[in-house]
Design a protein around this motif. Structure first.
Motif, PDB file in Angstrom:
ATOM      1  N   ASP A 104      72.298  19.598  51.533  1.00 22.42           N
ATOM      2  CA  ASP A 104      71.503  19.709  52.639  1.00 22.42           C
ATOM      3  C   ASP A 104      69.948  20.472  52.141  1.00 22.42           C
ATOM      4  OD1 ASP A 104      70.407  19.667  55.228  1.00 22.42           O
ATOM      5  OD2 ASP A 104      72.091  20.588  56.140  1.00 22.42           O
ATOM      6  N   LEU A 105      69.063  20.328  53.160  1.00 21.81           N
ATOM      7  CA  LEU A 105      67.971  20.942  52.953  1.00 21.81           C
ATOM      8  C   LEU A 105      67.955  22.450  52.824  1.00 21.81           C
ATOM      9  CD1 LEU A 105      65.719  19.049  55.843  1.00 21.81           C
ATOM     10  CD2 LEU A 105      65.791  18.436  53.327  1.00 21.81           C
ATOM     11  N   ALA A 106      66.927  22.993  52.014  1.00 25.60           N
ATOM     12  CA  ALA A 106      67.056  24.265  51.935  1.00 25.60           C
ATOM     13  C   ALA A 106      65.782  24.973  52.906  1.00 25.60           C
ATOM     14  CB  ALA A 106      66.426  24.784  50.612  1.00 25.60           C
ATOM     15  N   THR A 107      65.204  23.940  53.528  1.00 27.53           N
ATOM     16  CA  THR A 107      64.146  24.512  54.480  1.00 27.53           C
ATOM     17  C   THR A 107      64.347  24.230  55.911  1.00 27.53           C
ATOM     18  OG1 THR A 107      62.488  23.228  52.740  1.00 27.53           O
ATOM     19  CG2 THR A 107      61.526  23.955  55.083  1.00 27.53           C
ATOM     20  N   ASN A 108      63.743  25.234  56.786  1.00 32.91           N
ATOM     21  CA  ASN A 108      63.837  25.022  58.019  1.00 32.91           C
ATOM     22  C   ASN A 108      63.029  24.208  58.583  1.00 32.91           C
ATOM     23  OD1 ASN A 108      64.168  25.522  60.930  1.00 32.91           O
ATOM     24  ND2 ASN A 108      63.984  27.860  61.002  1.00 32.91           N
ATOM     25  N   ILE A 109      63.190  23.080  59.248  1.00 30.04           N
ATOM     26  CA  ILE A 109      62.223  22.104  59.523  1.00 30.04           C
ATOM     27  C   ILE A 109      61.703  22.468  60.913  1.00 30.04           C
ATOM     28  CG2 ILE A 109      63.003  20.551  57.840  1.00 30.04           C
ATOM     29  CD1 ILE A 109      64.245  18.849  60.193  1.00 30.04           C
ATOM     30  N   GLU A 110      62.290  23.230  61.592  1.00 30.29           N
ATOM     31  CA  GLU A 110      61.601  23.473  63.246  1.00 30.29           C
ATOM     32  C   GLU A 110      60.281  23.670  63.234  1.00 30.29           C
ATOM     33  OE1 GLU A 110      63.997  26.294  65.300  1.00 30.29           O
ATOM     34  OE2 GLU A 110      62.626  26.083  67.333  1.00 30.29           O
ATOM     35  N   GLY A 111      59.645  22.733  63.881  1.00 31.25           N
ATOM     36  CA  GLY A 111      58.329  22.885  64.225  1.00 31.25           C
ATOM     37  C   GLY A 111      57.521  22.412  63.240  1.00 31.25           C
ATOM     38  N   ARG A 112      58.195  21.600  62.091  1.00 30.35           N
ATOM     39  CA  ARG A 112      57.321  21.214  60.861  1.00 30.35           C
ATOM     40  C   ARG A 112      57.109  19.572  61.141  1.00 30.35           C
ATOM     41  NH1 ARG A 112      58.209  24.201  56.247  1.00 30.35           N
ATOM     42  NH2 ARG A 112      56.604  22.785  55.457  1.00 30.35           N
ATOM     43  N   ASP A 113      56.077  19.077  60.505  1.00 30.78           N
ATOM     44  CA  ASP A 113      55.826  17.575  60.564  1.00 30.78           C
ATOM     45  C   ASP A 113      56.590  17.222  59.171  1.00 30.78           C
ATOM     46  OD1 ASP A 113      54.113  16.993  62.604  1.00 30.78           O
ATOM     47  OD2 ASP A 113      52.438  18.323  61.482  1.00 30.78           O
ATOM     48  N   VAL A 114      57.526  16.218  59.453  1.00 31.84           N
ATOM     49  CA  VAL A 114      58.426  15.739  58.560  1.00 31.84           C
ATOM     50  C   VAL A 114      58.419  14.258  57.963  1.00 31.84           C
ATOM     51  CG1 VAL A 114      60.932  15.656  57.747  1.00 31.84           C
ATOM     52  CG2 VAL A 114      60.084  17.717  59.042  1.00 31.84           C
ATOM     53  N   LEU A 115      58.382  14.020  56.748  1.00 35.71           N
ATOM     54  CA  LEU A 115      58.044  12.624  56.456  1.00 35.71           C
ATOM     55  C   LEU A 115      59.106  12.370  55.415  1.00 35.71           C
ATOM     56  CD1 LEU A 115      56.697  10.045  56.417  1.00 35.71           C
ATOM     57  CD2 LEU A 115      55.332  10.930  54.565  1.00 35.71           C
ATOM     58  N   ILE A 116      60.416  11.594  55.933  1.00 36.95           N
ATOM     59  CA  ILE A 116      61.377  11.418  55.234  1.00 36.95           C
ATOM     60  C   ILE A 116      60.966  10.252  53.871  1.00 36.95           C
ATOM     61  CG2 ILE A 116      63.644  10.184  55.006  1.00 36.95           C
ATOM     62  CD1 ILE A 116      64.295  11.285  57.923  1.00 36.95           C
ATOM     63  N   VAL A 117      61.240  10.369  52.599  1.00 34.22           N
ATOM     64  CA  VAL A 117      60.980   9.767  51.832  1.00 34.22           C
ATOM     65  C   VAL A 117      62.262   8.904  51.227  1.00 34.22           C
ATOM     66  CG1 VAL A 117      59.588   9.326  49.496  1.00 34.22           C
ATOM     67  CG2 VAL A 117      59.116  11.091  51.048  1.00 34.22           C
ATOM     68  N   GLU A 118      62.408   7.481  51.192  1.00 32.87           N
ATOM     69  CA  GLU A 118      63.581   7.007  51.033  1.00 32.87           C
ATOM     70  C   GLU A 118      63.060   5.791  49.914  1.00 32.87           C
ATOM     71  OE1 GLU A 118      66.599   6.477  50.799  1.00 32.87           O
ATOM     72  OE2 GLU A 118      67.604   6.377  52.693  1.00 32.87           O
ATOM     73  N   ASP A 119      64.049   5.454  48.990  1.00 34.64           N
ATOM     74  CA  ASP A 119      63.825   4.521  48.100  1.00 34.64           C
ATOM     75  C   ASP A 119      63.758   2.983  48.763  1.00 34.64           C
ATOM     76  OD1 ASP A 119      66.393   4.509  48.456  1.00 34.64           O
ATOM     77  OD2 ASP A 119      67.000   4.610  46.500  1.00 34.64           O
ATOM     78  N   ILE A 120      64.914   2.714  49.465  1.00 32.28           N
ATOM     79  CA  ILE A 120      65.372   1.499  49.980  1.00 32.28           C
ATOM     80  C   ILE A 120      66.163   1.621  51.393  1.00 32.28           C
ATOM     81  CG2 ILE A 120      67.130   1.420  48.532  1.00 32.28           C
ATOM     82  CD1 ILE A 120      66.574  -1.801  48.626  1.00 32.28           C
ATOM     83  N   VAL A 121      65.789   0.958  52.596  1.00 33.10           N
ATOM     84  CA  VAL A 121      66.467   0.884  53.692  1.00 33.10           C
ATOM     85  C   VAL A 121      67.278  -0.277  53.742  1.00 33.10           C
ATOM     86  CG1 VAL A 121      66.506   1.066  56.058  1.00 33.10           C
ATOM     87  CG2 VAL A 121      64.969   2.654  54.868  1.00 33.10           C
ATOM     88  N   ASP A 122      68.344  -0.290  53.819  1.00 34.72           N
ATOM     89  CA  ASP A 122      69.181  -1.699  53.888  1.00 34.72           C
ATOM     90  C   ASP A 122      69.602  -1.903  54.797  1.00 34.72           C
ATOM     91  OD1 ASP A 122      70.682  -3.662  52.884  1.00 34.72           O
ATOM     92  OD2 ASP A 122      72.160  -2.603  51.724  1.00 34.72           O
ATOM     93  N   THR A 123      70.991  -1.447  55.606  1.00 36.84           N
ATOM     94  CA  THR A 123      71.396  -1.452  56.657  1.00 36.84           C
ATOM     95  C   THR A 123      70.908  -0.534  57.625  1.00 36.84           C
ATOM     96  OG1 THR A 123      73.303   0.110  56.404  1.00 36.84           O
ATOM     97  CG2 THR A 123      73.963  -2.087  55.797  1.00 36.84           C
ATOM     98  N   GLY A 124      70.213   0.293  57.251  1.00 36.02           N
ATOM     99  CA  GLY A 124      69.620   1.404  57.888  1.00 36.02           C
ATOM    100  C   GLY A 124      70.827   2.591  58.174  1.00 36.02           C
ATOM    101  N   MET A 125      71.960   2.715  57.827  1.00 34.30           N
ATOM    102  CA  MET A 125      73.133   3.524  58.499  1.00 34.30           C
ATOM    103  C   MET A 125      72.752   4.882  58.021  1.00 34.30           C
ATOM    104  SD  MET A 125      74.126   1.327  60.279  1.00 34.30           S
ATOM    105  CE  MET A 125      75.500   2.260  61.005  1.00 34.30           C
ATOM    106  N   THR A 126      72.296   4.831  56.673  1.00 31.78           N
ATOM    107  CA  THR A 126      71.809   6.167  56.042  1.00 31.78           C
ATOM    108  C   THR A 126      70.879   6.999  56.898  1.00 31.78           C
ATOM    109  OG1 THR A 126      72.509   5.453  53.795  1.00 31.78           O
ATOM    110  CG2 THR A 126      71.196   7.366  53.933  1.00 31.78           C
ATOM    111  N   LEU A 127      69.780   5.938  57.180  1.00 30.22           N
ATOM    112  CA  LEU A 127      68.574   6.750  57.636  1.00 30.22           C
ATOM    113  C   LEU A 127      68.861   6.859  59.000  1.00 30.22           C
ATOM    114  CD1 LEU A 127      65.467   7.199  57.387  1.00 30.22           C
ATOM    115  CD2 LEU A 127      64.858   4.822  58.166  1.00 30.22           C
TER     116      LEU A 127
END
Ligand code: IMP
Ligand code: MG
Length: 171
Positions: A81-104
């Protein structure tokens, strides 16, 4: 070792990463997002993209498992899991590939429950033919056919990640 045919060359990747960075820089002007890389496939894409973003982007990682060989198992679980508290942050998920989209879908739902200020997604590759998720990426590098690819971070059984290009496997 199977042969690998180039699908997207090193030059094409470099050009696309610059285009994506420009779009992201425009959208987050003056307020760089926290980059959340989904290990391990994101490593080169995140390394190349982040160095073209303006301002000081914090970077964190999550490790997710959803794949077994060349086909999605449909079962998604968190390995790290993340080490960062993301509450109130602008978060950008960086993925290599989105296939079925289930992971995302799984990751996006989980991160949304932690109340970020915003949550968006950039992926280098997208397979529209197999996508059936609920969360479509905001920034897409290349749309590709529904076939298995390796290289530039992506693997088959932990092999081929360090190829400089994206390729399809031959026999
Ligand atoms: P999804 O849940 O089906 O969208 O698959 C997501 C993850 O599976 C991606 O982040 C990759 O790590 C992996 N994956 C999906 N398609 C491929 C592929 O063609 N080559 C290598 N890995 C893939
Ligand atoms: Mg991945």
């Amino acid at each position: 070792m199977r042969s690998v045919e180039t699908l997207i060359s090193e030059d094409e990747i470099r050009e696309k990463v610059s285009e994506l960075a420009e779009l992201i820089n425009g959208d987050y002007a003056g307020n760089p997002p926290l980059l959340v890389g989904i290990l391990k496939g994101c490593i080169y894409f995140l390394a190349d993209l982040s160095r073209q973003l303006h301002g000081h982007c914090a970077i964190d990682f999550m490790a997710i498992e959803s794949y077994d060989g060349e086909s999605s198992t449909g079962a998604v679980k968190i390995r790290m899991d993340l080490a960062t508290n993301i509450e109130g942050r602008d978060v950008l998920i960086v993925e290599d590939i989105v296939d079925t989209g289930m992971t995302l879908s799984y990751v996006a739902e989980l991160l949304m429950s932690r109340k970020p200020r915003s949550l968006r997604v950039v992926t280098l590759l997208f397979k529209p033919g197999s996508f059936k998720g609920s969360c479509k990426p905001d920034f897409i590098g290349f749309e590709i056919p529904n076939e298995f690819v390796v290289g530039y971070g992506m693997d088959l059984g932990e092999e081929y990640r360090n190829l400089k290009f994206v390729g399809r496997l031959g026999t």
